[in-house]
Design an enzyme around this catalytic site. Structure first.
Site, PDB file in Angstrom:
ATOM      1  N   ASN A 211       0.882  -1.160   0.000  1.00  0.00           N
ATOM      2  CA  ASN A 211       0.000   0.000   0.000  1.00  0.00           C
ATOM      3  C   ASN A 211       0.926   1.216   0.000  1.00  0.00           C
ATOM      4  OD1 ASN A 211      -1.686   2.092   0.852  1.00  0.00           O
ATOM      5  ND2 ASN A 211      -1.938   1.271   2.931  1.00  0.00           N
TER       6      ASN A 211
ATOM      7  N   LYS B 273       0.069   4.244   0.301  1.00  0.00           N
ATOM      8  CA  LYS B 273      -0.501   5.315   1.148  1.00  0.00           C
ATOM      9  C   LYS B 273      -0.470   6.650   0.391  1.00  0.00           C
ATOM     10  CE  LYS B 273       0.644   2.635   5.188  1.00  0.00           C
ATOM     11  NZ  LYS B 273       0.921   2.549   6.608  1.00  0.00           N
TER      12      LYS B 273
ATOM     13  N   HIS C 133      -8.785  -0.033   5.563  1.00  0.00           N
ATOM     14  CA  HIS C 133      -7.426   0.069   6.104  1.00  0.00           C
ATOM     15  C   HIS C 133      -7.473   0.778   7.452  1.00  0.00           C
ATOM     16  CE1 HIS C 133      -3.339   1.564   6.687  1.00  0.00           C
ATOM     17  NE2 HIS C 133      -2.970   0.476   6.037  1.00  0.00           N
TER      18      HIS C 133
ATOM     19  N   GLU D 153      -5.892   3.126   8.697  1.00  0.00           N
ATOM     20  CA  GLU D 153      -5.907   4.597   8.668  1.00  0.00           C
ATOM     21  C   GLU D 153      -7.280   5.130   8.244  1.00  0.00           C
ATOM     22  OE1 GLU D 153      -2.343   4.848   6.293  1.00  0.00           O
ATOM     23  OE2 GLU D 153      -1.256   4.000   7.986  1.00  0.00           O
TER      24      GLU D 153
ATOM     25  N   GLU E 190      -4.032  -6.505  10.022  1.00  0.00           N
ATOM     26  CA  GLU E 190      -3.054  -5.459  10.321  1.00  0.00           C
ATOM     27  C   GLU E 190      -3.387  -4.859  11.683  1.00  0.00           C
ATOM     28  OE1 GLU E 190      -1.216  -3.732   6.559  1.00  0.00           O
ATOM     29  OE2 GLU E 190      -3.213  -2.883   6.597  1.00  0.00           O
TER      30      GLU E 190
ATOM     31  N   GLY F   6       3.018   1.393  10.784  1.00  0.00           N
ATOM     32  CA  GLY F   6       3.626   2.711  10.600  1.00  0.00           C
ATOM     33  C   GLY F   6       4.833   2.976  11.485  1.00  0.00           C
TER      34      GLY F   6
ATOM     35  N   SER G 227       4.448  -3.180   9.975  1.00  0.00           N
ATOM     36  CA  SER G 227       5.892  -3.188  10.216  1.00  0.00           C
ATOM     37  C   SER G 227       6.588  -4.462   9.758  1.00  0.00           C
ATOM     38  CB  SER G 227       6.200  -2.926  11.701  1.00  0.00           C
ATOM     39  OG  SER G 227       5.790  -1.623  12.069  1.00  0.00           O
TER      40      SER G 227
HETATM   41  P1  13P Z   1       4.013  -0.421   7.464  1.00  0.00           P
HETATM   42  O1  13P Z   1       4.572  -1.702   6.855  1.00  0.00           O
HETATM   43  O2  13P Z   1       4.749   0.789   7.033  1.00  0.00           O
HETATM   44  O3  13P Z   1       3.877  -0.560   8.963  1.00  0.00           O
HETATM   45  O4  13P Z   1       2.534  -0.249   6.884  1.00  0.00           O
HETATM   46  C1  13P Z   1       1.702  -1.359   6.781  1.00  0.00           C
HETATM   47  C2  13P Z   1       0.425  -0.994   6.134  1.00  0.00           C
HETATM   48  O5  13P Z   1      -0.292  -0.117   6.577  1.00  0.00           O
HETATM   49  C3  13P Z   1       0.041  -1.709   4.916  1.00  0.00           C
HETATM   50  O6  13P Z   1      -1.263  -1.410   4.557  1.00  0.00           O
END
Ligand code: 13P
Length: 261
Positions: free
Chosen positions: A10, A12, A98, A100, A170, A176, A216
């Site tokens: 992703n 983002k 997601h 977020e 997740e 993040g 992560s």
């Molecule tokens: P990170 O791997 O940067 O923690 O992000 C994971 C994520 O949100 C994938 O959708």
């Protein structure tokens, strides 16, 4: 042959259109020799990069997805993108729920359910993301939270649509720059809960649904995660945003699985 492994990223709210295309082309170039019968590779760029991405990359090597979608086909929904609009672009999948979207923008399970159904009805693969918060984990209700997110999120989905569902687990606390990756044991335990719940909802056919871990993921933990029996793939953020590094992570993870037997 081992089970098919899923690897995706992703992007983002990162990368310009040009940077996205460069990244996708390099990623394809790097990973071309890995049989797509053995891995499924997918990238989810920003909306603004999607059209150019569909025109400039070979989708035999990488599936493309949108980061979000409105459940309505058209209407007075300023700022939203509809399934019909995404269909025009010819993309493969839509990510829904997601962390977020849920925690920064306040989306609910009921909304995710409307989106899942709209995505499936428009023949997209629906990648439903679920995960508990740190507090929910501390209260010992992670299983309940995941089961609720699945049961509401997938409510009313027909058995015939199961083939177009992917799940990403997740945990909110793992995602993040401030995230702590889940241990492989913890992730495996939660993936088992998810798979059991999916079987409860859809019966044995649910075992076809890939369940990916995200949060992560990095070159140090990818191998331990991917060898877990209930983890079908890795959904990667930061550690995937350089094509060469993602290629290396994919290869190391795949080699570890291949050498397991
Ligand atoms: P990170 O791997 O940067 O923690 O992000 C994971 C994520 O949100 C994938 O959708």
């Amino acid at each position: 042959m081992n089970k098919k492994l899923y690897f995706g990223s992703n992007l983002k709210m990162y990368k310009s259109i040009k940077a996205t295309i460069d990244y996708l082309q390099r990623l394809i170039e790097n990973t071309k020799d890995i049989s797509r019968d053995e891995i499924e590779l997918f990238i989810i760029p920003s909306y603004t990069s999607l059209e150019s991405a569909t025109k400039n990359v070979d989708r035999n090597y990488v599936k493309l997805g949108a980061q979000n979608m409105c459940w309505e086909e058209e209407g007075q929904f300023t700022g939203e993108i509809s399934p019909v609009m995404l269909d025009e672009l010819g993309i493969n999948l839509v990510m829904i729920g997601h962390s977020e979207r849920r925690h920064v923008f306040g989306e609910t399970d009921v909304e995710e359910n409307l989106k899942v159904k709209a995505a499936l009805n428009h023949n997209f693969t629906a990648l439903l993301c679920i995960g508990e918060t740190e507090d929910e984990k501390r209260y010992g209700i992670s299983d309940e939270v995941l089961r609720t997110q699945l049961k509401v999120g997938l409510h009313g989905v027909a058995l015939s649509q199961v083939g177009n569902i992917w799940i990403a687990y997740e945990p909110v606390w793992s995602i993040g720059v401030n995230g702590t990756p889940a241990t492989a044991d913890y992730a495996e335990k939660m993936h088992k809960v998810i798979k059991e719940c999916l079987v409860e909802i859809f019966g044995e056919k649910a075992l076809e649904i890939p369940v990916l871990y995200g949060g992560s993921v990095n070159p140090n933990n990818a191998k331990d995660l991917i060898v877990q029996p209930s983890i079908d793939g890795l959904f990667v953020g930061r550690a995937a945003w350089q094509a060469e590094k993602f290629d290396q992570l994919i290869r190391e993870a795949k080699d570890t699985v291949d050498n397991q037997k």
